[in-house]
Structure formats: C-alpha cells, structure tokens
Design a protein around this motif. Structure first.
Motif, mmCIF file in Angstrom:
data_model
loop_
_atom_site.group_PDB
_atom_site.id
_atom_site.type_symbol
_atom_site.label_atom_id
_atom_site.label_comp_id
_atom_site.label_asym_id
_atom_site.label_seq_id
_atom_site.Cartn_x
_atom_site.Cartn_y
_atom_site.Cartn_z
ATOM 1 N N ASN A 198 31.780 -30.743 10.418
ATOM 2 C CA ASN A 198 32.792 -29.812 10.922
ATOM 3 C C ASN A 198 32.225 -28.909 12.008
ATOM 4 O O ASN A 198 32.908 -28.602 12.991
ATOM 5 C CB ASN A 198 33.342 -28.965 9.779
ATOM 6 N N ILE A 199 30.990 -28.458 11.818
ATOM 7 C CA ILE A 199 30.347 -27.610 12.824
ATOM 8 C C ILE A 199 30.185 -28.370 14.137
ATOM 9 O O ILE A 199 30.439 -27.826 15.225
ATOM 10 C CB ILE A 199 29.000 -27.087 12.310
ATOM 11 N N ALA A 200 29.773 -29.630 14.056
ATOM 12 C CA ALA A 200 29.602 -30.426 15.277
ATOM 13 C C ALA A 200 30.919 -30.520 16.040
ATOM 14 O O ALA A 200 30.948 -30.391 17.281
ATOM 15 C CB ALA A 200 29.085 -31.818 14.921
ATOM 16 N N PHE A 201 32.014 -30.738 15.322
ATOM 17 C CA PHE A 201 33.309 -30.790 15.992
ATOM 18 C C PHE A 201 33.677 -29.437 16.564
ATOM 19 O O PHE A 201 34.143 -29.336 17.708
ATOM 20 C CB PHE A 201 34.392 -31.266 15.029
ATOM 21 N N ALA A 202 33.501 -28.381 15.783
ATOM 22 C CA ALA A 202 33.837 -27.037 16.268
ATOM 23 C C ALA A 202 33.065 -26.703 17.531
ATOM 24 O O ALA A 202 33.605 -26.098 18.472
ATOM 25 C CB ALA A 202 33.566 -26.008 15.178
ATOM 26 N N ARG A 203 31.810 -27.093 17.603
ATOM 27 C CA ARG A 203 30.998 -26.833 18.801
ATOM 28 C C ARG A 203 31.519 -27.595 20.013
ATOM 29 O O ARG A 203 31.353 -27.147 21.143
ATOM 30 C CB ARG A 203 29.538 -27.187 18.533
ATOM 31 N N SER A 204 32.162 -28.740 19.780
ATOM 32 C CA SER A 204 32.715 -29.499 20.907
ATOM 33 C C SER A 204 33.858 -28.743 21.569
ATOM 34 O O SER A 204 34.135 -28.943 22.761
ATOM 35 C CB SER A 204 33.190 -30.878 20.436
ATOM 36 N N LEU A 205 34.520 -27.860 20.823
ATOM 37 C CA LEU A 205 35.613 -27.062 21.369
ATOM 38 C C LEU A 205 35.159 -25.676 21.812
ATOM 39 O O LEU A 205 35.767 -25.081 22.704
ATOM 40 C CB LEU A 205 36.722 -26.905 20.318
ATOM 41 N N ASP A 206 34.122 -25.171 21.175
ATOM 42 C CA ASP A 206 33.722 -23.775 21.375
ATOM 43 C C ASP A 206 32.187 -23.685 21.305
ATOM 44 O O ASP A 206 31.628 -23.110 20.376
ATOM 45 C CB ASP A 206 34.371 -22.929 20.276
ATOM 46 N N PRO A 207 31.491 -24.258 22.294
ATOM 47 C CA PRO A 207 30.038 -24.445 22.185
ATOM 48 C C PRO A 207 29.225 -23.165 22.189
ATOM 49 O O PRO A 207 28.055 -23.195 21.786
ATOM 50 C CB PRO A 207 29.708 -25.316 23.399
ATOM 51 N N HIS A 208 29.790 -22.054 22.623
ATOM 52 C CA HIS A 208 29.012 -20.814 22.748
ATOM 53 C C HIS A 208 29.404 -19.766 21.707
ATOM 54 O O HIS A 208 29.018 -18.604 21.839
ATOM 55 C CB HIS A 208 29.169 -20.240 24.155
ATOM 56 N N ASN A 209 30.137 -20.170 20.686
ATOM 57 C CA ASN A 209 30.577 -19.231 19.658
ATOM 58 C C ASN A 209 29.376 -18.774 18.838
ATOM 59 O O ASN A 209 28.765 -19.555 18.106
ATOM 60 C CB ASN A 209 31.620 -19.914 18.754
ATOM 61 N N ALA A 210 29.025 -17.500 18.936
ATOM 62 C CA ALA A 210 27.810 -16.986 18.294
ATOM 63 C C ALA A 210 27.887 -17.090 16.775
ATOM 64 O O ALA A 210 26.893 -17.438 16.119
ATOM 65 C CB ALA A 210 27.571 -15.544 18.716
ATOM 66 N N ALA A 211 29.047 -16.800 16.206
ATOM 67 C CA ALA A 211 29.192 -16.880 14.753
ATOM 68 C C ALA A 211 29.009 -18.313 14.270
ATOM 69 O O ALA A 211 28.388 -18.560 13.222
ATOM 70 C CB ALA A 211 30.556 -16.342 14.331
ATOM 71 N N LEU A 212 29.533 -19.260 15.022
ATOM 72 C CA LEU A 212 29.410 -20.670 14.665
ATOM 73 C C LEU A 212 27.954 -21.129 14.724
ATOM 74 O O LEU A 212 27.459 -21.811 13.820
ATOM 75 C CB LEU A 212 30.282 -21.506 15.603
ATOM 76 N N LEU A 213 27.250 -20.751 15.793
ATOM 77 C CA LEU A 213 25.854 -21.145 15.948
ATOM 78 C C LEU A 213 24.977 -20.528 14.864
ATOM 79 O O LEU A 213 24.065 -21.178 14.334
ATOM 80 C CB LEU A 213 25.351 -20.756 17.337
ATOM 81 N N GLU A 214 25.260 -19.298 14.517
ATOM 82 C CA GLU A 214 24.492 -18.641 13.460
ATOM 83 C C GLU A 214 24.751 -19.316 12.116
ATOM 84 O O GLU A 214 23.819 -19.501 11.313
ATOM 85 C CB GLU A 214 24.861 -17.156 13.392
ATOM 86 N N TRP A 215 25.993 -19.689 11.866
ATOM 87 C CA TRP A 215 26.318 -20.367 10.616
ATOM 88 C C TRP A 215 25.627 -21.734 10.530
ATOM 89 O O TRP A 215 25.110 -22.117 9.482
ATOM 90 C CB TRP A 215 27.825 -20.523 10.487
ATOM 91 N N GLU A 216 25.598 -22.440 11.642
ATOM 92 C CA GLU A 216 24.914 -23.732 11.654
ATOM 93 C C GLU A 216 23.437 -23.560 11.290
ATOM 94 O O GLU A 216 22.891 -24.324 10.478
ATOM 95 C CB GLU A 216 25.033 -24.406 13.016
ATOM 96 N N ALA A 217 22.782 -22.563 11.854
ATOM 97 C CA ALA A 217 21.372 -22.325 11.540
ATOM 98 C C ALA A 217 21.181 -22.003 10.063
ATOM 99 O O ALA A 217 20.226 -22.483 9.422
ATOM 100 C CB ALA A 217 20.836 -21.196 12.414
ATOM 101 N N THR A 218 22.086 -21.214 9.504
ATOM 102 C CA THR A 218 22.001 -20.859 8.084
ATOM 103 C C THR A 218 22.161 -22.085 7.204
ATOM 104 O O THR A 218 21.407 -22.291 6.244
ATOM 105 C CB THR A 218 23.080 -19.816 7.745
ATOM 106 N N VAL A 219 23.147 -22.908 7.512
ATOM 107 C CA VAL A 219 23.411 -24.109 6.710
ATOM 108 C C VAL A 219 22.236 -25.071 6.796
ATOM 109 O O VAL A 219 21.779 -25.618 5.779
ATOM 110 C CB VAL A 219 24.717 -24.783 7.172
ATOM 111 N N ARG A 220 21.712 -25.280 8.002
ATOM 112 C CA ARG A 220 20.590 -26.217 8.154
ATOM 113 C C ARG A 220 19.352 -25.715 7.412
ATOM 114 O O ARG A 220 18.610 -26.518 6.821
ATOM 115 C CB ARG A 220 20.288 -26.439 9.636
ATOM 116 N N ALA A 221 19.126 -24.427 7.420
ATOM 117 C CA ALA A 221 17.970 -23.875 6.716
ATOM 118 C C ALA A 221 18.097 -24.089 5.210
ATOM 119 O O ALA A 221 17.120 -24.424 4.530
ATOM 120 C CB ALA A 221 17.820 -22.392 7.034
ATOM 121 N N ARG A 222 19.284 -23.914 4.686
ATOM 122 C CA ARG A 222 19.494 -24.120 3.249
ATOM 123 C C ARG A 222 19.321 -25.594 2.884
ATOM 124 O O ARG A 222 18.695 -25.930 1.875
ATOM 125 C CB ARG A 222 20.883 -23.629 2.843
ATOM 126 N N LYS A 223 19.887 -26.477 3.697
ATOM 127 C CA LYS A 223 19.781 -27.903 3.414
ATOM 128 C C LYS A 223 18.344 -28.387 3.540
ATOM 129 O O LYS A 223 17.921 -29.323 2.822
ATOM 130 C CB LYS A 223 20.705 -28.694 4.346
#
Length: 259
Positions: free
Chosen positions: A179-204
């Motif tokens: 879902n994040i990958a798709f969201a980035r395709s529409l809104d690649p510079h969204n700071a909240a989205l990028l921060e969430w991706e980093a958080t999720v990847r760190a947990r995984k």
C-alpha cells in the motif's frame, strides 16, 4: 486506550490479522475476524481470558473460518451482519449500524461501512480509541470493491476519517508495504508517508509486526482517505472532480498497480 482495555494482535494465514480484546476487570474477551482457532485458544489460556464474543466485520472465509471451532470450544456467540448462505450458517446475533457492543466494562458501537461488501461493519470502541476496520480501511490502503460501489466506499471511509485522530486503526490484513508503494506513486514527497514506511520497515527487519496506524496518520498519508485533497486530485489530473469519482480512479489504479 483505557487502562481497562487489553489488546492482542494475532497474525494468521499469510497476511491476515485477528484481534483479541480483553476487559481487564472481568477477564471477558472478544475475538475479531479469526481465521485460525488454535492461536486464539492458546492466547486465551495464556492471558486467563474467557471468550464471550466472536465478532466478524464481514463474511469472507479468511475472517470467519475459525468460528465453528471457537463456538464449539467456548460456547461464545458469533455477532455479525447477516451474510450470504455460502459463508456458513451465519451469525448467532445479527448486528446493524448503531448497535452497542458490551464486553465487560468496555463499550463499543457498530458502524456500517458498505463498500468492500454490502454488509461490512467496523467496531468502534470510543473510550479506548480502538477501531476494528476489517477490510474497509487498511494501513495506507482500503479493501477492493467486491460488492459495493465507489460512492458507498468513499462515504464509509469519510465516516471513519471523521472519528478522533488518535484512534488506532486495527485492520484485517498486513498489506502495508504494498500500500505504501502505491501511495508513493501518487504522493512521492509526503513526509508522513515516508516516515511511516521507515517505521514499518524497521519493525519488519527485526521480525516484529508493523505498528497500528492512527486515523490522524491515515488522513495525512493514505490516498484513499484523500480523494477530496487538491494535491491528490492534481496528481490524478482530476482537479475539482467529485471525490467519489476521484476515489474510483484511485481504486482502479491500485487494482492494476505493480510495484
């Protein structure tokens, strides 16, 4: 979340989530959308919980498959909206919009959210800031439209978006990185989205489940909740369009998206 509410998240099947909500004062528990009974029963034994409610957000088998075994082992009733015959015998107690959910000292409310199916429900525990969304709302995504229309789903999502921003979104699947990958395709510079991706990847990376997002985060970063946002409309070349039509286009693109 109140001091009396105890939440447990269970990963089931490949990417399903089931949840056990326990009232600490009474030990009474509800399970939401379980597909595999064994892990639920093991958890109940470990936390000294007594299952009193089996809740389903919708009738798809990957959210209901554990019901027969849980009923047989605990005697707890199944509560859900009426569902079609192919999904089994149906709920013991049928739910509709606005119905209360009583779990010991915890109080919830049923929200009808048609779109993924026509009878989808969400369970909103206001005092505890817990929202069980099934396949209506995912972390950075939403469910496919198997039965409902884009207009219905957009209305359901905006209803959820209006709830308090600190509410935890407890969804039915872990589709987060896709879902994040798709969201980035529409809104690649969204700071909240990028921060969430980093958080999720760190947990995984350490083998942990992703954290549950808040509605406030979803409102800022999930494109399916932002069909009325001029920035999202601009990215789709649909400035000023009806948000339901914008949502339909976002859903169409996601259905065909490959990372």
């Amino acid at each position: 979340m109140s001091s009396n509410a105890e939440l447990h998240t269970l990963k089931q099947r490949t990417d399903n989530y089931a949840y056990v909500l326990r009232c600490r004062e009474t030990g009474l528990c509800a399970v939401i959308d379980a597909s595999e009974p064994d892990s639920v029963l093991e958890l109940l034994a470990r936390i000294d919980g007594r299952l009193s409610l089996i809740l389903n957000t919708h009738h798809h088998p990957d959210h209901t498959a554990a019901n027969p075994e849980l009923v047989a082992r605990t005697g707890a009733p199944v509560l859900a909206a009426p569902w079609s015959g192919h999904a089994g015998s149906g709920p013991d107690i049928t739910l509709k919009d606005g119905d209360p959910i009583i779990l010991g000292r915890l109080r919830g409310t049923v929200l009808a959210t048609p779109g993924h199916t026509l009878s989808d429900l969400c369970f909103w525990f206001e005092a505890d800031r817990l929202l069980f969304t099934g396949d209506t709302l995912f972390s950075m995504g939403c469910g496919r439209l198997f039965e409902g229309t884009a207009r219905q789903m957009w209305a359901s999502l905006t209803r959820l978006r209006a709830l308090p921003a600190d509410t935890l979104v407890l969804c039915g699947h872990d589709y987060t990185l896709g879902n994040i990958a798709f969201a980035r395709s529409l809104d690649p510079h969204n700071a909240a989205l990028l921060e969430w991706e980093a958080t999720v990847r760190a947990r995984k990376a350490v083998g942990a489940l992703p954290p549950h997002p808040t509605l406030g985060l979803e409102a800022r970063a999930n494109p399916f909740l932002r069909a009325d946002d001029p920035d999202i409309q601009k990215s789709l070349d649909m400035p000023g369009a009806d948000p339901s039509d914008v949502f339909a286009e976002i859903r169409r693109r996601k259905d065909h998206f490959t990372a």
